[in-house]
Scaffold this motif. Sequence first.
Motif, PDB file in Angstrom:
ATOM      1  N   MET A  43       0.871  -1.136   0.039  1.00  0.00           N
ATOM      2  CA  MET A  43       0.070   0.033   0.138  1.00  0.00           C
ATOM      3  C   MET A  43       0.760   1.242  -0.021  1.00  0.00           C
ATOM      4  O   MET A  43       1.801   1.469   0.646  1.00  0.00           O
ATOM      5  CB  MET A  43      -0.850   0.110   1.236  1.00  0.00           C
ATOM      6  N   SER A  44       0.844   2.193  -0.944  1.00  0.00           N
ATOM      7  CA  SER A  44       1.447   3.236  -0.975  1.00  0.00           C
ATOM      8  C   SER A  44       0.883   4.313   0.125  1.00  0.00           C
ATOM      9  O   SER A  44      -0.253   4.162   0.496  1.00  0.00           O
ATOM     10  CB  SER A  44       1.484   4.121  -2.344  1.00  0.00           C
ATOM     11  N   ALA A  45       1.643   5.382   0.498  1.00  0.00           N
ATOM     12  CA  ALA A  45       1.380   6.574   1.345  1.00  0.00           C
ATOM     13  C   ALA A  45       0.044   7.063   0.789  1.00  0.00           C
ATOM     14  O   ALA A  45      -0.993   7.321   1.832  1.00  0.00           O
ATOM     15  CB  ALA A  45       2.404   7.406   1.403  1.00  0.00           C
ATOM     16  N   ALA A  46      -0.208   7.360  -0.439  1.00  0.00           N
ATOM     17  CA  ALA A  46      -1.480   8.022  -1.165  1.00  0.00           C
ATOM     18  C   ALA A  46      -2.552   7.125  -0.667  1.00  0.00           C
ATOM     19  O   ALA A  46      -3.756   7.382  -0.478  1.00  0.00           O
ATOM     20  CB  ALA A  46      -1.404   8.200  -2.482  1.00  0.00           C
ATOM     21  N   ASP A  47      -2.524   5.805  -0.886  1.00  0.00           N
ATOM     22  CA  ASP A  47      -3.417   4.793  -0.796  1.00  0.00           C
ATOM     23  C   ASP A  47      -3.972   4.654   0.869  1.00  0.00           C
ATOM     24  O   ASP A  47      -5.234   4.446   0.987  1.00  0.00           O
ATOM     25  CB  ASP A  47      -3.150   3.219  -1.019  1.00  0.00           C
ATOM     26  N   GLY A  48      -3.140   5.022   1.930  1.00  0.00           N
ATOM     27  CA  GLY A  48      -3.239   5.043   3.156  1.00  0.00           C
ATOM     28  C   GLY A  48      -4.019   6.117   3.530  1.00  0.00           C
ATOM     29  O   GLY A  48      -4.811   6.155   4.457  1.00  0.00           O
ATOM     30  N   SER A  49      -3.509   7.299   2.788  1.00  0.00           N
ATOM     31  CA  SER A  49      -4.314   8.682   3.153  1.00  0.00           C
ATOM     32  C   SER A  49      -5.673   8.681   2.704  1.00  0.00           C
ATOM     33  O   SER A  49      -6.451   9.041   3.280  1.00  0.00           O
ATOM     34  CB  SER A  49      -3.296   9.851   2.486  1.00  0.00           C
ATOM     35  N   HIS A  58      -7.667   6.651   4.990  1.00  0.00           N
ATOM     36  CA  HIS A  58      -8.060   7.374   6.434  1.00  0.00           C
ATOM     37  C   HIS A  58      -8.948   8.480   6.105  1.00  0.00           C
ATOM     38  O   HIS A  58      -9.813   8.499   7.147  1.00  0.00           O
ATOM     39  CB  HIS A  58      -6.817   8.012   6.636  1.00  0.00           C
ATOM     40  N   ILE A  59      -8.978   9.292   5.149  1.00  0.00           N
ATOM     41  CA  ILE A  59      -9.765  10.095   4.952  1.00  0.00           C
ATOM     42  C   ILE A  59     -11.298   9.558   4.582  1.00  0.00           C
ATOM     43  O   ILE A  59     -12.254   9.999   5.120  1.00  0.00           O
ATOM     44  CB  ILE A  59      -9.547  10.876   3.568  1.00  0.00           C
ATOM     45  N   ARG A  72     -15.522  16.082   9.408  1.00  0.00           N
ATOM     46  CA  ARG A  72     -15.720  16.423   7.862  1.00  0.00           C
ATOM     47  C   ARG A  72     -14.704  17.714   7.338  1.00  0.00           C
ATOM     48  O   ARG A  72     -14.165  17.305   6.393  1.00  0.00           O
ATOM     49  CB  ARG A  72     -17.231  16.605   7.577  1.00  0.00           C
ATOM     50  N   SER A  73     -14.524  18.574   8.214  1.00  0.00           N
ATOM     51  CA  SER A  73     -13.584  19.756   7.810  1.00  0.00           C
ATOM     52  C   SER A  73     -12.366  19.109   7.738  1.00  0.00           C
ATOM     53  O   SER A  73     -11.408  19.444   6.740  1.00  0.00           O
ATOM     54  CB  SER A  73     -13.710  20.849   8.680  1.00  0.00           C
ATOM     55  N   ARG A  74     -11.925  18.169   8.734  1.00  0.00           N
ATOM     56  CA  ARG A  74     -10.493  17.752   8.758  1.00  0.00           C
ATOM     57  C   ARG A  74     -10.331  16.757   7.460  1.00  0.00           C
ATOM     58  O   ARG A  74      -9.244  16.746   6.949  1.00  0.00           O
ATOM     59  CB  ARG A  74     -10.204  16.942   9.914  1.00  0.00           C
ATOM     60  N   SER A  75     -11.347  16.193   7.233  1.00  0.00           N
ATOM     61  CA  SER A  75     -11.054  15.265   6.038  1.00  0.00           C
ATOM     62  C   SER A  75     -11.040  16.053   4.708  1.00  0.00           C
ATOM     63  O   SER A  75     -10.075  15.637   3.822  1.00  0.00           O
ATOM     64  CB  SER A  75     -12.323  14.397   5.929  1.00  0.00           C
TER      65      SER A  75
END
Length: 63
Positions: free
Chosen positions: A1-7, A10-11, A45-48
């Motif tokens: 899993m790449s960092a983008a996938d993890g991000s 998470h979002i 929601r704002s944080r995401s």
Amino acid sequence: MSAADGSAEHIQQMRAKAQEMEEAAKSATDPDERQRLQDKARRLRSRSEQESGMASGDIYPTD
């Protein structure tokens, strides 16, 4: 899993949690609890949205 996938995952989890909070707020009978849940959902929601913008390279978050 790449960092983008993890991000992205998470979002998505934050958005799902925000949706859960909104649903819980709708069924809350105590006005203070309802407000607390709505506020928490709004913050998640704002944080995401901020994290999503940062992950896409947008240096100007919409918040």
